[in-house]
Design a protein around this motif. Structure first.
Motif, PDB file in Angstrom:
ATOM      1  N   TYR A  54       0.836  -1.201   0.000  1.00  0.00           N
ATOM      2  CA  TYR A  54       0.000   0.000   0.000  1.00  0.00           C
ATOM      3  C   TYR A  54       0.865   1.243   0.000  1.00  0.00           C
ATOM      4  N   ASP A  55       0.537   2.157  -0.917  1.00  0.00           N
ATOM      5  CA  ASP A  55       1.221   3.436  -1.023  1.00  0.00           C
ATOM      6  C   ASP A  55       0.273   4.517  -0.501  1.00  0.00           C
ATOM      7  N   VAL A  56       0.775   5.388   0.357  1.00  0.00           N
ATOM      8  CA  VAL A  56      -0.097   6.414   0.946  1.00  0.00           C
ATOM      9  C   VAL A  56      -0.684   7.349  -0.103  1.00  0.00           C
ATOM     10  N   SER A  57      -0.176   7.314  -1.313  1.00  0.00           N
ATOM     11  CA  SER A  57      -0.751   8.132  -2.377  1.00  0.00           C
ATOM     12  C   SER A  57      -2.077   7.555  -2.884  1.00  0.00           C
ATOM     13  N   GLY A  58      -2.417   6.342  -2.410  1.00  0.00           N
ATOM     14  CA  GLY A  58      -3.678   5.726  -2.812  1.00  0.00           C
ATOM     15  C   GLY A  58      -3.516   4.545  -3.731  1.00  0.00           C
ATOM     16  N   LYS A  59      -2.300   4.119  -3.985  1.00  0.00           N
ATOM     17  CA  LYS A  59      -2.035   2.979  -4.860  1.00  0.00           C
ATOM     18  C   LYS A  59      -1.961   1.699  -4.028  1.00  0.00           C
ATOM     19  N   LEU A  60      -2.721   0.698  -4.420  1.00  0.00           N
ATOM     20  CA  LEU A  60      -2.759  -0.585  -3.713  1.00  0.00           C
ATOM     21  C   LEU A  60      -2.445  -1.711  -4.692  1.00  0.00           C
ATOM     22  N   GLU A  61      -1.336  -2.377  -4.480  1.00  0.00           N
ATOM     23  CA  GLU A  61      -0.941  -3.529  -5.302  1.00  0.00           C
ATOM     24  C   GLU A  61      -1.291  -4.792  -4.518  1.00  0.00           C
ATOM     25  N   ILE A  62      -2.121  -5.669  -5.104  1.00  0.00           N
ATOM     26  CA  ILE A  62      -2.601  -6.832  -4.360  1.00  0.00           C
ATOM     27  C   ILE A  62      -2.310  -8.146  -5.097  1.00  0.00           C
ATOM     28  N   ALA A  63      -2.265  -9.207  -4.303  1.00  0.00           N
ATOM     29  CA  ALA A  63      -2.256 -10.577  -4.825  1.00  0.00           C
ATOM     30  C   ALA A  63      -3.235 -11.357  -3.952  1.00  0.00           C
ATOM     31  N   TYR A  64      -4.400 -11.655  -4.500  1.00  0.00           N
ATOM     32  CA  TYR A  64      -5.386 -12.444  -3.765  1.00  0.00           C
ATOM     33  C   TYR A  64      -5.144 -13.906  -4.090  1.00  0.00           C
ATOM     34  N   TYR A 132      -2.900 -20.103 -12.261  1.00  0.00           N
ATOM     35  CA  TYR A 132      -3.419 -21.296 -11.596  1.00  0.00           C
ATOM     36  C   TYR A 132      -2.329 -22.356 -11.593  1.00  0.00           C
ATOM     37  N   ALA A 133      -1.975 -22.822 -10.402  1.00  0.00           N
ATOM     38  CA  ALA A 133      -0.968 -23.881 -10.262  1.00  0.00           C
ATOM     39  C   ALA A 133      -1.095 -24.470  -8.866  1.00  0.00           C
ATOM     40  N   ASN A 134      -0.851 -25.770  -8.781  1.00  0.00           N
ATOM     41  CA  ASN A 134      -0.869 -26.467  -7.482  1.00  0.00           C
ATOM     42  C   ASN A 134      -2.169 -26.221  -6.712  1.00  0.00           C
ATOM     43  N   ASN A 135      -3.300 -26.312  -7.455  1.00  0.00           N
ATOM     44  CA  ASN A 135      -4.624 -26.116  -6.848  1.00  0.00           C
ATOM     45  C   ASN A 135      -4.746 -24.760  -6.161  1.00  0.00           C
ATOM     46  N   GLU A 136      -4.212 -23.745  -6.816  1.00  0.00           N
ATOM     47  CA  GLU A 136      -4.202 -22.402  -6.235  1.00  0.00           C
ATOM     48  C   GLU A 136      -4.375 -21.358  -7.340  1.00  0.00           C
ATOM     49  N   ILE A 137      -5.370 -20.492  -7.168  1.00  0.00           N
ATOM     50  CA  ILE A 137      -5.580 -19.381  -8.091  1.00  0.00           C
ATOM     51  C   ILE A 137      -5.115 -18.104  -7.417  1.00  0.00           C
ATOM     52  N   ILE A 138      -4.330 -17.316  -8.136  1.00  0.00           N
ATOM     53  CA  ILE A 138      -3.849 -16.033  -7.616  1.00  0.00           C
ATOM     54  C   ILE A 138      -4.267 -14.932  -8.589  1.00  0.00           C
ATOM     55  N   ILE A 139      -4.878 -13.878  -8.049  1.00  0.00           N
ATOM     56  CA  ILE A 139      -5.244 -12.704  -8.836  1.00  0.00           C
ATOM     57  C   ILE A 139      -4.278 -11.576  -8.482  1.00  0.00           C
ATOM     58  N   PHE A 140      -3.632 -11.021  -9.486  1.00  0.00           N
ATOM     59  CA  PHE A 140      -2.748  -9.871  -9.305  1.00  0.00           C
ATOM     60  C   PHE A 140      -3.420  -8.631  -9.888  1.00  0.00           C
ATOM     61  N   ALA A 141      -3.269  -7.496  -9.219  1.00  0.00           N
ATOM     62  CA  ALA A 141      -3.829  -6.244  -9.747  1.00  0.00           C
ATOM     63  C   ALA A 141      -3.257  -5.072  -8.982  1.00  0.00           C
ATOM     64  N   THR A 142      -3.348  -3.903  -9.610  1.00  0.00           N
ATOM     65  CA  THR A 142      -2.982  -2.649  -8.965  1.00  0.00           C
ATOM     66  C   THR A 142      -4.208  -1.754  -8.984  1.00  0.00           C
ATOM     67  N   LEU A 143      -4.609  -1.270  -7.801  1.00  0.00           N
ATOM     68  CA  LEU A 143      -5.821  -0.469  -7.661  1.00  0.00           C
ATOM     69  C   LEU A 143      -5.469   0.950  -7.263  1.00  0.00           C
ATOM     70  N   GLY A 144      -6.308   1.888  -7.673  1.00  0.00           N
ATOM     71  CA  GLY A 144      -6.121   3.294  -7.311  1.00  0.00           C
ATOM     72  C   GLY A 144      -7.349   3.829  -6.608  1.00  0.00           C
ATOM     73  N   PHE A 145      -7.149   4.494  -5.462  1.00  0.00           N
ATOM     74  CA  PHE A 145      -8.267   5.068  -4.708  1.00  0.00           C
ATOM     75  C   PHE A 145      -8.084   6.577  -4.603  1.00  0.00           C
ATOM     76  N   PRO A 146      -8.961   7.347  -5.221  1.00  0.00           N
ATOM     77  CA  PRO A 146      -8.802   8.806  -5.174  1.00  0.00           C
ATOM     78  C   PRO A 146      -9.010   9.399  -3.787  1.00  0.00           C
ATOM     79  N   ASN A 147      -9.812   8.750  -2.926  1.00  0.00           N
ATOM     80  CA  ASN A 147     -10.077   9.297  -1.592  1.00  0.00           C
ATOM     81  C   ASN A 147      -9.120   8.767  -0.521  1.00  0.00           C
ATOM     82  N   ASN A 148      -8.177   7.932  -0.936  1.00  0.00           N
ATOM     83  CA  ASN A 148      -7.128   7.432  -0.035  1.00  0.00           C
ATOM     84  C   ASN A 148      -7.674   6.763   1.228  1.00  0.00           C
ATOM     85  N   ASP A 149      -8.714   5.971   1.093  1.00  0.00           N
ATOM     86  CA  ASP A 149      -9.238   5.234   2.239  1.00  0.00           C
ATOM     87  C   ASP A 149      -8.213   4.202   2.701  1.00  0.00           C
ATOM     88  N   THR A 150      -8.021   4.090   4.015  1.00  0.00           N
ATOM     89  CA  THR A 150      -7.085   3.099   4.546  1.00  0.00           C
ATOM     90  C   THR A 150      -7.800   1.907   5.185  1.00  0.00           C
TER      91      THR A 150
END
Length: 395
Positions: A54-64, A132-150
């Motif tokens: 998480y970047d305080v500028s509002g950028k959130l890089e995730i791996a679910y 998808y590998a080893n019975n595991e799905i991973i979603i990668f993405a980068t999200l942007g929040f203009p209101n900078n909710d934490t």
């Protein structure tokens, strides 16, 4: 009795053979793409983890990461910017197509009977992909929040596929409990509507094992070690020791069983060290119970070997028990006061052991000095008596 002990040994070998060694925990997970995420949280249901930067500028890089899942199911992770519910969620969806490739896309949830139609979200999404590998799905993405909710309202889900079309997810059990909040700064994940059934089982598992293996077992060892030096405590110390250890074993087996149940309900999520030590403790505890049935009498020539075995296994169980309780606390991550409370109990038991050890040695040494003085006095008196008798006889 010997046959029963042999059966116990076979049980130990069998339990050790069924161990698996390839699962990894949240913090130690290594992504094959060499991506690094500073924070991660173990979501309470559906075998899911969220790794993020998480970047305080509002950028959130995730791996679910959704573990223990087949290629015939879809997964999704979503943020609801407006409420703590499914409707209104802004979802990232992923599944494997029939040709083996992965599809990842965005889907705004506008109704409960959703078909997960593709559409734009209320915030920016970039670098969206899935594996998808080893019975595991991973979603990668980068999200942007203009209101900078934490603090975010998050929802995660899974469901069946029909060909290349996602189907409605289950409407009971963990599938209706998979929502909560996430504080991006602290990494603390909360649930909505109280603790889930899985969390309650985890609590029961932790309490049973902390009381049995983590408190009663060390207490029983202290009783056996220090009370038996008092002659007035014999044989009461033995019954206290046996009662304490047997109670610890019974409660510990109940806690161990809840751990197996949790493992069976959480396919793909395993804590290797904690699970391995737990099985070893069960095996050693069972051996101790069987060993009581073949305990030689105090004057038997093999009693010394039985004592060595009993003490060695007993102290091993105590040490491994304390280690595994702390590993369990690290996994459950309860409020800090619970870990501090257990640390306080262990310190109290350790201090009691140190004081009693010193006092025991004091009693033993004093008793030996008394016995030595008694023997010396008896020897002197005996020598004088013999001398007088000899002189009288000669006279």
């Amino acid at each position: 009795m010997a046959r029963m002990l042999e059966l116990a040994l076979y049980l130990c070998l069998f339990m050790c053979l069924i161990l698996t060694c390839y699962a990894q925990t949240c913090a130690k997970y290594a992504f094959s793409s060499n991506r690094v995420f500073k924070s991660c949280t173990h979501l309470p249901v559906l075998n899911s983890f969220l790794h993020y930067n998480y970047d305080v500028s509002g950028k959130l890089e995730i791996a679910y990461r959704h573990t223990g899942i087949t290629s015939s199911r879809w997964v999704a992770w979503a943020i609801n910017p407006t409420s703590k519910a499914m409707v209104g969620s802004q979802a990232l969806v992923a599944y494997q197509l029939s040709d083996g490739s992965m599809r990842a896309y965005t889907s705004p949830i506008t109704q409960y009977q959703t078909q997960l139609q593709e559409g734009e979200l209320s915030f920016d999404v970039s670098d969206l992909s899935a594996t998808y590998a080893n019975n595991e799905i991973i979603i990668f993405a980068t999200l942007g929040f203009p209101n900078n909710d934490t603090t975010l309202n998050q929802v995660w889900q899974e469901g069946a596929m029909s060909g290349n079309t996602p189907q409605m997810h289950a409407t009971s059990g963990p599938n209706v409990q998979s929502m909560g909040t996430l504080n991006l700064l602290s990494g603390q994940a909360g649930t909505i509507g109280g603790r889930t059934s899985t969390q309650r089982k985890q609590d029961i598992h932790g309490v049973l094992n902390a009381v049995s293996w983590g408190i009663l077992m060390p207490l029983g060892a202290i009783i056996a070690r220090y009370l038996k030096v008092f002659k007035s405590a014999d044989p009461a110390w033995f019954y206290l020791h046996a009662s304490c250890q047997f109670s610890a074993y019974v409660v510990g087996v109940a806690g161990w069983s809840t751990g197996l149940k949790l493992g069976s309900e959480s396919s793909g999520i395993q804590y290797d060290a904690h699970r391995t030590i737990g099985i070893i403790l069960f095996c050693l505890g069972t051996l101790q119970v069987f060993a009581l049935l073949v305990r030689p009498k105090p004057d038997h020539k093999y009693r010394v070997y039985w004592n060595i075995y009993h003490h060695l296994v007993g102290y091993t169980v105590v040490i491994l028990s304390v280690i595994n309780i702390f590993k369990g606390l690290d996994i459950l991550e309860p409020e800090k006061k619970w870990k501090n409370a257990y640390i306080g109990v262990i310190i109290a038991l350790a201090c009691s052991g140190v004081v009693l050890e010193a006092y025991t040695w004091f009693l033993v040494l004093r008793r030996k000095r008394s016995e030595s003085a008694g023997k010396l006095s008896h020897g002197i008196n005996g020598a004088h008596g013999n001398g007088v008798n000899a002189h009288t006889a000669n006279c």
